[in-house]
Design an enzyme around this catalytic site. Structure first.
Site, PDB file in Angstrom:
ATOM      1  N   LEU A  52     -97.366 -34.979 -15.446  1.00 28.48           N
ATOM      2  CA  LEU A  52     -98.608 -35.488 -15.019  1.00 28.48           C
ATOM      3  C   LEU A  52     -99.307 -34.196 -14.831  1.00 28.48           C
ATOM      4  O   LEU A  52     -98.636 -33.287 -14.655  1.00 28.48           O
ATOM      5  CB  LEU A  52     -98.341 -36.005 -13.678  1.00 28.48           C
ATOM      6  CG  LEU A  52     -97.988 -37.439 -13.676  1.00 28.48           C
ATOM      7  CD1 LEU A  52     -97.973 -37.902 -12.168  1.00 28.48           C
ATOM      8  CD2 LEU A  52     -98.662 -38.516 -14.268  1.00 28.48           C
ATOM      9  N   ASP A  53    -100.717 -34.192 -15.131  1.00 27.67           N
ATOM     10  CA  ASP A  53    -101.714 -33.261 -14.838  1.00 27.67           C
ATOM     11  C   ASP A  53    -101.267 -32.450 -13.325  1.00 27.67           C
ATOM     12  O   ASP A  53    -100.913 -33.246 -12.466  1.00 27.67           O
ATOM     13  CB  ASP A  53    -102.887 -33.492 -14.952  1.00 27.67           C
ATOM     14  CG  ASP A  53    -103.292 -33.794 -16.268  1.00 27.67           C
ATOM     15  OD1 ASP A  53    -102.577 -33.360 -17.154  1.00 27.67           O
ATOM     16  OD2 ASP A  53    -104.405 -34.422 -16.387  1.00 27.67           O
ATOM     17  N   LYS A  54    -101.428 -31.162 -13.369  1.00 28.03           N
ATOM     18  CA  LYS A  54    -101.291 -30.702 -11.787  1.00 28.03           C
ATOM     19  C   LYS A  54    -102.128 -31.423 -10.838  1.00 28.03           C
ATOM     20  O   LYS A  54    -101.682 -31.713  -9.552  1.00 28.03           O
ATOM     21  CB  LYS A  54    -101.646 -29.468 -11.727  1.00 28.03           C
ATOM     22  CG  LYS A  54    -101.661 -28.438 -10.577  1.00 28.03           C
ATOM     23  CD  LYS A  54    -102.262 -26.994 -10.514  1.00 28.03           C
ATOM     24  CE  LYS A  54    -102.220 -26.501  -9.164  1.00 28.03           C
ATOM     25  NZ  LYS A  54    -102.696 -25.027  -9.176  1.00 28.03           N
ATOM     26  N   THR A  56    -103.099 -34.499 -10.722  1.00 28.19           N
ATOM     27  CA  THR A  56    -102.963 -35.929 -10.610  1.00 28.19           C
ATOM     28  C   THR A  56    -101.529 -36.300  -9.909  1.00 28.19           C
ATOM     29  O   THR A  56    -100.713 -35.543  -9.971  1.00 28.19           O
ATOM     30  CB  THR A  56    -102.578 -36.601 -12.031  1.00 28.19           C
ATOM     31  OG1 THR A  56    -103.964 -36.596 -12.786  1.00 28.19           O
ATOM     32  CG2 THR A  56    -102.359 -38.062 -11.908  1.00 28.19           C
ATOM     33  N   HIS A 147    -105.471 -35.891 -20.560  1.00 29.58           N
ATOM     34  CA  HIS A 147    -106.685 -36.048 -19.980  1.00 29.58           C
ATOM     35  C   HIS A 147    -107.312 -37.290 -20.421  1.00 29.58           C
ATOM     36  O   HIS A 147    -108.734 -37.285 -20.384  1.00 29.58           O
ATOM     37  CB  HIS A 147    -107.496 -34.770 -20.019  1.00 29.58           C
ATOM     38  CG  HIS A 147    -107.178 -33.455 -19.154  1.00 29.58           C
ATOM     39  ND1 HIS A 147    -107.829 -32.226 -19.430  1.00 29.58           N
ATOM     40  CD2 HIS A 147    -105.893 -33.020 -18.572  1.00 29.58           C
ATOM     41  CE1 HIS A 147    -107.070 -31.378 -18.834  1.00 29.58           C
ATOM     42  NE2 HIS A 147    -106.088 -32.028 -18.282  1.00 29.58           N
TER      43      HIS A 147
END
Length: 215
Positions: A52-54, A56, A147
């Protein structure tokens, strides 16, 4: 660092609820990444099978062994693991349900990307006399581009609140000035996966930051 919440566990995997702002992997300038903190917390080696993105928050699968990691990485790649998200977006959608199919460019290459969305609720808030509409949206991914959700919602004209990369910077500034919060309002809220011949679903409540924006 506080302990990472573990919401499900069996002999092969753990499913964690990653807080927003925590990096999945270490690197220059990164403190307390998951790949370092989870082994400390659990007392044994942990293998991350997706990311997961940082910014999110939400559900992530981690494996307990290399064999389990190989198995679950394949399940994730084959879409046998179904990922669902919730986002608080700035703006309103013309349709309550739909599919976004704009391609996403990654590393200079244009790639197919598909996101299904359902608008669950619409709100209006006052930011110093200016009215802003917000939409709480549930999302399901058919593809997993970097993204993807953030890019697709921005192209739809309803960027995620507090998205500093793909969002509406002027409206984000208003929200930061008049509302509580600054974290990206995107959460991986549900995972479904095959288990013992059936489908197992794990779901979490949305973070407090989703409600704090109205305070």
């Amino acid at each position: 660092m506080n302990a990472i919440p573990i919401v499900y566990e069996n002999e092969e995997i753990i499913i964690i609820n990653k807080p927003a702002g925590v990096s999945v992997q270490g690197g220059e300038g990164v403190t307390h990444p998951l790949d370092k903190e989870l082994p400390k917390q659990t007392g044994h080696e942990i293998f991350l099978v997706h990311r997961l993105d940082k910014d999110t928050s939400g559900l992530m699968i981690a494996a307990k062994t290399k064999t389990a990691a190989a198995k679950w990485s394949k399940l994730v790649a084959s879409r046998a693991v179904k990922k669902e998200y919730d986002a608080m977006c700035i703006g309103t959608f013309s349709e309550r349900k739909g599919v976004i199919t704009d391609d996403v460019v990654q590393h200079g290459e244009r790639k197919r990307a598909v996101t299904q969305y359902t608008v669950n609720e619409v709100f209006e808030i006052d930011c110093g006399g200016e009215k802003l509409s917000l939409s709480l949206v549930h999302l399901t991914l058919e593809t997993g581009r970097m993204h993807q959700i953030r890019i697709h919602l921005a192209k739809k004209g309803c960027p995620i609140a507090f998205d500093d990369k793909h969002g509406n910077f002027a409206k984000n500034k208003l929200l930061k000035k008049y509302c509580r919060g600054k974290r990206l309002l995107l959460c991986a809220s549900q995972l479904s996966f095959p288990l013992s011949g059936k489908e197992k679903t794990v779901r979490i409540e949305l973070p407090e930051s989703f409600g704090a924006i109205f305070e």
